[in-house]
Enzyme design. Structure first.
Site, short mmCIF file in Angstrom:
data_model
loop_
_atom_site.label_atom_id
_atom_site.label_comp_id
_atom_site.label_asym_id
_atom_site.label_seq_id
_atom_site.Cartn_x
_atom_site.Cartn_y
_atom_site.Cartn_z
N CYS A 86 0.83 -1.20 0.00
CA CYS A 86 0.00 0.00 0.00
C CYS A 86 0.87 1.26 0.00
O CYS A 86 1.77 1.39 0.82
CB CYS A 86 -0.91 -0.01 1.22
SG CYS A 86 -1.96 1.45 1.33
N CYS A 126 -7.96 0.24 -1.23
CA CYS A 126 -7.50 -0.43 0.00
C CYS A 126 -7.28 -1.90 -0.30
O CYS A 126 -8.19 -2.60 -0.74
CB CYS A 126 -8.54 -0.26 1.11
SG CYS A 126 -8.08 -1.12 2.64
N ASP A 160 -17.55 -16.71 23.64
CA ASP A 160 -16.92 -15.85 22.64
C ASP A 160 -17.12 -14.41 23.10
O ASP A 160 -17.95 -13.67 22.56
CB ASP A 160 -17.56 -16.09 21.27
CG ASP A 160 -16.87 -15.29 20.16
OD1 ASP A 160 -15.83 -14.66 20.43
OD2 ASP A 160 -17.40 -15.29 19.03
N CYS A 210 -10.70 -12.83 20.91
CA CYS A 210 -10.10 -11.86 19.99
C CYS A 210 -9.00 -11.05 20.67
O CYS A 210 -8.49 -10.10 20.09
CB CYS A 210 -11.16 -10.93 19.42
SG CYS A 210 -12.04 -9.96 20.67
#
Length: 466
Positions: A77, A164, A386, A413
């Site tokens: 990028c 992107c 979760d 996460c």
């Protein structure tokens, strides 16, 4: 007693980088002081100019690489250094997978003080580029000079991004059309400081399996001039377009979506699938942004649950029921528990749409609802959790321990809160069998994990904490 620090602000030092921290910054030690250097990689020797010096750490700006890591690559990028969306494009993908496994290992050993845990190699993404099915890009500037793309790291300055590389290609195509429309009809982007302008965010959603497209324009006003022209331009450029909606957010806030949403064209949602399960997705719906990796993550959770068709399962923090419905395919019955009412409504709808009748969704606090299930005569064989990034509340972990499931599957996460919670569960009579990192977000420092815990018998009960 005052201790003299070995460095001072503004000083340039030579430093060996021995690892990466949880934000992807290089980490080294200089005369016992920990130094963080953004952009440096493990195994490199660098010159760093110190910009922040504290009692326990310092932060340096990378000035020169003296010895380069073999895993260093040129970022794809062109605005990589300015943008805050990716942190690891300068690290080869193989190097990213190793770094994420190491991040999980470091958290388990340093935060959780766990020993002997089997941390498996990170599950790689088949394609680490163009994976995000959801896009929400901020808009700033003037009708003549637009900035549409992403926020610069730790700021509200918008970096203009034409393409992107982690977005689905169709999301980039959506931005291109909206950008052209704003220029053609002189539609003003939102000015956060002045509270003026119209377009705040452009949101795009792509059905990874279905190919269906949704465009949601987040505006600061109810009335948007030339909205019909935008719809026409989108339909002409994107034949897969199924939905155009407007969301109105008049508040001075960092929250993207407002309370008012109306359909401008087509349906209020699009459809997508994970495995053989189908889901309807609105602009407000939670849905994993990497559909392909989500399928692998859920399959691993299902594997660790080791269901034979006879088990009763509780899915805690069940959200819109995606994991619950995966489990229901192999379980006798699944109870999904969630404290957010709209998520429970979506979960029930998802169960109906997939003709799944052995899943019950309960609105409420899991710390209360699990014991209530047991009091009603339900024996929970497996519990799946979760939680959000903050991890599980201790009382939820206490409730899990009290209902005594044979197995616990923890989907996380955040390696730091995962390590904390796993250590807590080892003190409640559970053993951490294995941890599977999964790369849901290539090019970023984020890593998801699926963990399998098993209940120890009274005779074998021990605390595996160092």
């Amino acid at each position: 007693m005052k201790h003299d620090l070995p460095v001072s602000k503004g000083q340039t030092i030579e430093l060996e980088i021995t690892g990466l921290n949880s934000e992807g910054d290089g980490v080294g030690r200089f005369e016992g002081l920990t130094i963080f250097v953004k952009g440096a990689l493990s195994g490199e020797k660098v010159l760093a100019n110190l910009t922040v010096v504290k009692k326990n750490y310092a932060v340096g700006k990378l000035k020169k690489i003296l010895v380069e890591s073999p895993d260093r690559v040129k970022p794809l990028c062109p605005v990589y250094k300015e943008c805050g969306g990716c942190q690891l494009q300068h690290l080869s993908y193989e190097g990213q997978l190793k770094a994420k496994r190491q991040q999980v290992w470091d958290a388990l050993t340093r935060i959780g003080h766990l020993t002997g845990v089997n941390v498996l190699p990170t599950l790689e993404a088949p394609n680490p580029w163009n994976y995000r099915n959801k896009m929400q890009v901020p808009c700033m500037g003037t009708p003549q000079k637009q900035f549409i793309g992403c926020f610069a790291l730790n700021t509200h300055k918008v970096i203009d991004v034409e393409n992107c590389f982690i977005q689905k290609e169709k999301n980039n195509a959506i931005v291109k059309v909206v950008r052209e429309w704003m220029k053609k009809y002189k539609i003003a982007p939102y000015d956060e400081d002045k509270g003026t302008g119209i377009v705040r965010h452009i949101m795009g959603r792509v059905g990874a399996k279905t190919g269906e497209l949704m465009v949601c324009l987040v505006t600061a006003t109810d009335n948007v001039p030339h909205f019909k022209d935008l719809t026409k331009m989108l339909k002409e450029a994107l034949p897969e377009l199924k939905s155009v909606v407007q969301n109105v957010n008049k508040r001075h806030t960092n929250v993207i979506l407002g309370n008012k949403t109306q359909v401008i064209y087509g349906k209020e949602n699009i459809s997508d699938s994970i495995g053989n399960l189908k889901f309807n997705i609105s602009c407000q719906s939670f849905f994993q942004v990497n559909s392909e990796q989500a399928e692998r993550l859920y399959a691993k959770a299902l594997e660790y649950a080791a269901l034979t068709g006879k088990e009763i399962v509780a899915d805690v923090y069940c959200g819109t029921g995606t994991i619950s419905l995966f489990l229901a395919q192999k379980a006798k019955h699944v109870f999904g528990i969630e404290i957010v009412a709209p998520a429970i409504r979506d979960a029930k709808a998802n169960a109906r749409n997939n003709n799944i009748n052995n899943a019950t969704f309960i609105l409420g606090d899991a710390a209360q609802k699990m014991p209530e299930l047991v009091e009603d005569g339900v024996k929970l064989d497996v519990v799946v959790v979760d939680p959000p990034r903050a991890g599980c509340e201790p009382r939820v972990l206490d409730a899990i321990a009290k209902v005594k499931p044979k197995r616990v599957v923890y989907v996380s996460c955040n390696p730091a809160t995962l390590a904390r919670d796993l250590a807590y569960m080892t003190q409640k009579g559970y053993k951490v069998d294995k941890v599977q990192p999964c790369d849901m977000f290539p090019m970023s420092f984020h890593v998801e994990c699926v963990c399998m815990l098993s209940k120890l018998s009274a005779a074998k009960k021990h605390v595996d904490v160092g």
